[in-house]
Write a protein that holds these residues in place. Structure first.
Motif, PDB file in Angstrom:
ATOM      1  N   ALA A  81     -18.698 -35.495  28.563  1.00 53.17           N
ATOM      2  CA  ALA A  81     -17.885 -36.612  29.061  1.00 53.17           C
ATOM      3  C   ALA A  81     -17.416 -36.332  30.483  1.00 53.17           C
ATOM      4  N   LEU A  82     -17.621 -37.298  31.373  1.00 56.40           N
ATOM      5  CA  LEU A  82     -17.183 -37.159  32.766  1.00 56.40           C
ATOM      6  C   LEU A  82     -15.883 -37.894  33.037  1.00 56.40           C
ATOM      7  N   ARG A  83     -15.499 -38.787  32.138  1.00 58.55           N
ATOM      8  CA  ARG A  83     -14.222 -39.493  32.213  1.00 58.55           C
ATOM      9  C   ARG A  83     -13.642 -39.588  30.804  1.00 58.55           C
ATOM     10  N   PRO A  84     -12.322 -39.661  30.681  1.00 57.49           N
ATOM     11  CA  PRO A  84     -11.724 -39.776  29.349  1.00 57.49           C
ATOM     12  C   PRO A  84     -11.884 -41.182  28.773  1.00 57.49           C
ATOM     13  N   ALA A  85     -11.681 -41.289  27.464  1.00 59.44           N
ATOM     14  CA  ALA A  85     -11.663 -42.603  26.823  1.00 59.44           C
ATOM     15  C   ALA A  85     -10.472 -43.393  27.356  1.00 59.44           C
ATOM     16  N   SER A  86     -10.604 -44.709  27.368  1.00 63.46           N
ATOM     17  CA  SER A  86      -9.511 -45.574  27.820  1.00 63.46           C
ATOM     18  C   SER A  86      -9.319 -46.712  26.823  1.00 63.46           C
ATOM     19  N   PRO A  87      -8.117 -46.819  26.234  1.00 65.59           N
ATOM     20  CA  PRO A  87      -6.975 -45.912  26.376  1.00 65.59           C
ATOM     21  C   PRO A  87      -7.247 -44.551  25.744  1.00 65.59           C
ATOM     22  N   ARG A  88      -6.395 -43.601  26.067  1.00 60.96           N
ATOM     23  CA  ARG A  88      -6.620 -42.218  25.646  1.00 60.96           C
ATOM     24  C   ARG A  88      -6.780 -42.086  24.139  1.00 60.96           C
ATOM     25  N   ASP A  89      -5.967 -42.822  23.390  1.00 61.30           N
ATOM     26  CA  ASP A  89      -5.970 -42.663  21.935  1.00 61.30           C
ATOM     27  C   ASP A  89      -7.114 -43.410  21.254  1.00 61.30           C
ATOM     28  N   SER A  90      -8.036 -43.979  22.038  1.00 62.41           N
ATOM     29  CA  SER A  90      -9.189 -44.662  21.457  1.00 62.41           C
ATOM     30  C   SER A  90     -10.370 -43.718  21.242  1.00 62.41           C
ATOM     31  N   ALA A  91     -10.201 -42.433  21.569  1.00 61.74           N
ATOM     32  CA  ALA A  91     -11.276 -41.460  21.381  1.00 61.74           C
ATOM     33  C   ALA A  91     -11.594 -41.290  19.906  1.00 61.74           C
ATOM     34  N   ARG A  92     -12.802 -40.846  19.625  1.00 65.47           N
ATOM     35  CA  ARG A  92     -13.200 -40.557  18.252  1.00 65.47           C
ATOM     36  C   ARG A  92     -12.616 -39.210  17.811  1.00 65.47           C
ATOM     37  N   MET A  93     -12.564 -39.008  16.491  1.00 63.07           N
ATOM     38  CA  MET A  93     -12.044 -37.746  15.950  1.00 63.07           C
ATOM     39  C   MET A  93     -12.839 -37.377  14.702  1.00 63.07           C
ATOM     40  N   LEU A  94     -13.495 -36.232  14.750  1.00 63.88           N
ATOM     41  CA  LEU A  94     -14.254 -35.731  13.606  1.00 63.88           C
ATOM     42  C   LEU A  94     -13.345 -34.860  12.753  1.00 63.88           C
ATOM     43  N   VAL A  95     -13.160 -35.236  11.500  1.00 66.55           N
ATOM     44  CA  VAL A  95     -12.312 -34.480  10.578  1.00 66.55           C
ATOM     45  C   VAL A  95     -13.192 -33.488   9.828  1.00 66.55           C
ATOM     46  N   VAL A  96     -12.800 -32.216   9.876  1.00 67.16           N
ATOM     47  CA  VAL A  96     -13.600 -31.143   9.286  1.00 67.16           C
ATOM     48  C   VAL A  96     -12.768 -30.420   8.232  1.00 67.16           C
ATOM     49  N   ARG A  97     -13.222 -30.536   6.982  1.00 66.80           N
ATOM     50  CA  ARG A  97     -12.564 -29.846   5.875  1.00 66.80           C
ATOM     51  C   ARG A  97     -13.539 -28.803   5.330  1.00 66.80           C
ATOM     52  N   PRO A  98     -13.266 -27.516   5.496  1.00 74.49           N
ATOM     53  CA  PRO A  98     -14.200 -26.488   5.041  1.00 74.49           C
ATOM     54  C   PRO A  98     -14.349 -26.441   3.525  1.00 74.49           C
ATOM     55  N   ASP A  99     -13.322 -26.896   2.812  1.00 74.43           N
ATOM     56  CA  ASP A  99     -13.338 -26.872   1.359  1.00 74.43           C
ATOM     57  C   ASP A  99     -13.190 -28.301   0.841  1.00 74.43           C
ATOM     58  N   GLY A 100     -13.831 -28.594  -0.282  1.00 72.40           N
ATOM     59  CA  GLY A 100     -13.714 -29.923  -0.867  1.00 72.40           C
ATOM     60  C   GLY A 100     -14.998 -30.714  -0.741  1.00 72.40           C
ATOM     61  N   PRO A 101     -15.058 -31.861  -1.417  1.00 74.70           N
ATOM     62  CA  PRO A 101     -16.307 -32.632  -1.477  1.00 74.70           C
ATOM     63  C   PRO A 101     -16.695 -33.295  -0.159  1.00 74.70           C
ATOM     64  N   GLN A 102     -15.704 -33.730   0.640  1.00 73.72           N
ATOM     65  CA  GLN A 102     -16.018 -34.410   1.904  1.00 73.72           C
ATOM     66  C   GLN A 102     -15.743 -33.453   3.050  1.00 73.72           C
ATOM     67  N   VAL A 103     -16.795 -32.802   3.525  1.00 68.33           N
ATOM     68  CA  VAL A 103     -16.610 -31.792   4.566  1.00 68.33           C
ATOM     69  C   VAL A 103     -16.347 -32.440   5.913  1.00 68.33           C
ATOM     70  N   LEU A 104     -17.115 -33.481   6.269  1.00 65.58           N
ATOM     71  CA  LEU A 104     -17.000 -34.131   7.564  1.00 65.58           C
ATOM     72  C   LEU A 104     -16.616 -35.590   7.398  1.00 65.58           C
ATOM     73  N   GLY A 105     -15.761 -36.075   8.280  1.00 64.33           N
ATOM     74  CA  GLY A 105     -15.362 -37.474   8.257  1.00 64.33           C
ATOM     75  C   GLY A 105     -15.227 -38.021   9.661  1.00 64.33           C
ATOM     76  N   ASP A 106     -15.858 -39.164   9.933  1.00 60.92           N
ATOM     77  CA  ASP A 106     -15.784 -39.797  11.251  1.00 60.92           C
ATOM     78  C   ASP A 106     -14.573 -40.715  11.310  1.00 60.92           C
ATOM     79  N   GLN A 107     -13.633 -40.386  12.177  1.00 60.22           N
ATOM     80  CA  GLN A 107     -12.397 -41.134  12.314  1.00 60.22           C
ATOM     81  C   GLN A 107     -12.118 -41.358  13.793  1.00 60.22           C
TER      82      GLN A 107
END
Length: 360
Positions: free
Chosen positions: A16-42
Motif C-alpha cells: 500500500a502506498l496510501r492509507p485507506a480513506s477513511p482510516r477505519d475502512s481498512a480490511r481486518m483479517l481475524v486469526v484464531r490459532p485454535d478453534g474451527p474458524q481459523v481465519l475470518g475476513d472482517q
C-alpha cells in the motif's frame, strides 16, 4: 531458528502506498490459532465485536518527527559530500544516533550542515559533528543546538522518513505529515509510526466506548532500526535494535487490574506489545518501565501479559513477522499471509490490519 522459515513471496502490487480513506475502512483479517474458524475476513470497524466489556486496548502514543535530514559533509576547506541521515534514537539533549547514507564516507570529526533550503528560522541550516560510527551505517551526531532549540530546527528542516518500501516508489509529500501519524500521537520522538494505530478514528473510539473497552496509552519511540533487514541466517545471530519506552505506574496498575478480573490486554501494534512484554515480570505482573528495550520475540517465547494483538501485515524475514509467528504460531501465520495475499489485502505501514489471538 532459520531465518528463511519466515520468508514468503509478496507481489509488489500488495504494498500500500496510501492509507485507506477513511482510516477505519481498512480490511481486518481475524486469526484464531485454535478453534474451527481459523481465519475470518472482517473490517477494522468490526473490532469492537471481537472485544468485551473489561478488555483493555493498549496504544502507543509516540509522535513521528521529521527525522529524515539531507545535508552536506564538510572535511577541510573544500571537500564536500551530500549525506542523508535518518535519526533513530536520542541519547542526549544535543545527540542522536542515526543511520547515514553513504556512511562509509563519514569519519569521526566530520562536520555536516543540514537543510540548506533557507526555509527555517535558522536560515536553513542545522550543523552537527560526527562523534562515532557503528554497524549497519549507524553514526552518532552531536548537534550545535540542544533541547527544544534542536527540536525546533529538526521540525523546520527535516522530512517525514517514509518506510523504504514506500519511499522507493514515491516521494514524501505534505499529505504524509497527516497520514503517517496516529490520531492520539502526543509524545514526540518516533522515526516511524506505530502503524496499527493509523486505523483508529473518533468513530471507532466511540464504538469501543459503547462496548466498555478501556483505552490505555504507553510510549515507545519507534526507531529506524525497525526497517533493518535480518541479515543473519539464524535468529540467534541477529542483534535487535533498541528503542526508548515508558510505562507509567498508573497504567501498569490499571493493566494488572484488568488481568486480575479476567479481562484481556489487547495491544494495538507490535510496538506496544514489545513494550508491555518488556515491562512485565516472569509472574505476569506489569511493572512501571522507563528506558531502552531490545526485546526480540521469536517462536518459543512465552508471552507474559498480552492476549490479543492488532497489527498490520509485515515484511518477509522481518523481526515483526517473527513476532506474530511467535504469538499465533508460524504455520498459522504463514497460512494467514497466503490467504491475505491471495484475497488482496494491502500490506505494510499504510496497509490493512490483522487481529491475532494468542496461541495457547
Amino acid at each position: 531458528m532459520r531465518v528463511d522459515l519466515f520468508d514468503f513471496d509478496l507481489p509488489e502490487t500488495s504494498i500500500a502506498l496510501r492509507p485507506a480513506s477513511p482510516r477505519d475502512s481498512a480490511r481486518m483479517l481475524v486469526v484464531r490459532p485454535d478453534g474451527p474458524q481459523v481465519l475470518g475476513d472482517q473490517g477494522v470497524l468490526d473490532l469492537p465485536s471481537f472485544l468485551k466489556e473489561g478488555d483493555a486496548l493498549v496504544f502507543n502514543d509516540t509522535k513521528v518527527i521529521p527525522a529524515q535530514l539531507e545535508g552536506i559533509r564538510h572535511r577541510g576547506e573544500d571537500i564536500t559530500t551530500p549525506v542523508s541521515v535518518t535519526l533513530h534514537m536520542r541519547t542526549a539533549p544535543d545527540c542522536w544516533k542515526a543511520f547515514a547514507r553513504p556512511a562509509r564516507r563519514l569519519k569521526v570529526g566530520d562536520r555536516i550542515a543540514f537543510g540548506h533550503g533557507g526555509s527555517s528560522c535558522l536560515l536553513g541550516t542545522l550543523d552537527a559533528t560526527v562523534l562515532g560510527k557503528g554497524d549497519a551505517g549507524e553514526v552518532t551526531l552531536r548537534f550545535d543546538l540542544s533541547g527544544p532549540s534542536l527540536d525546533e530546527a529538526i521540525m523546520a528542516v527535516g522530512h517525514i522518513p517514509l518506510p523504504p518500501y514506500i519511499a522507493s516508489k514515491r516521494a514524501e509529500d505534505v499529505q504524509d505529515r497527516a497520514d503517517y501519524q496516529t490520531m492520539y500521537a502526543r509524545e514526540e520522538g518516533a522515526v516511524a509510526a506505530p502503524t496499527a494505530g493509523l486505523h483508529f478514528t473518533d468513530r471507532l473510539f466511540a464504538k469501543l466506548d459503547e462496548v466498555g473497552v478501556e483505552k490505555h496509552f504507553v510510549t515507545l519511540h519507534v526507531g529506524a532500526g525497525t526497517f533493518l533487514p535480518v541479515k543473519a541466517d539464524d535468529t540467534d545471530d541477529h542483534v535487535m535494535h533498541q528503542e526508548i519506552g515508558h510505562v507509567d505506574a498508573r497504567t501498569a496498575e490499571r493493566l494488572n487490574a484488568v488481568k486480575a478480573r479476567g479481562g484481556r490486554i489487547v495491544c494495538v501494534g507490535t510496538t506496544s506489545l514489545r513494550l508491555i512484554e518488556s515491562a512485565t515480570s516472569e509472574d505476569g505482573v506489569v511493572k512501571p518501565w522507563s528506558g531502552p528495550t531490545g526485546i526480540f520475540i521469536t517462536p518459543g517465547y512465552r508471552f507474559r501479559a498480552v492476549d490479543v494483538l492488532m497489527t498490520n501485515f509485515h515484511l518477509p524475514k522481518s523481526t515483526l513477522f517473527m513476532l506474530v509467528s511467535a504469538f499465533s504460531g508460524l504455520d498459522t501465520m504463514r497460512a494467514a499471509y497466503t490467504h491475505a495475499i491471495e484475497t488482496g489485502y494491502r500490506f505494510y505501514s499504510y496497509g490493512d490490519a490483522s487481529l491475532l489471538f494468542r496461541k495457547d
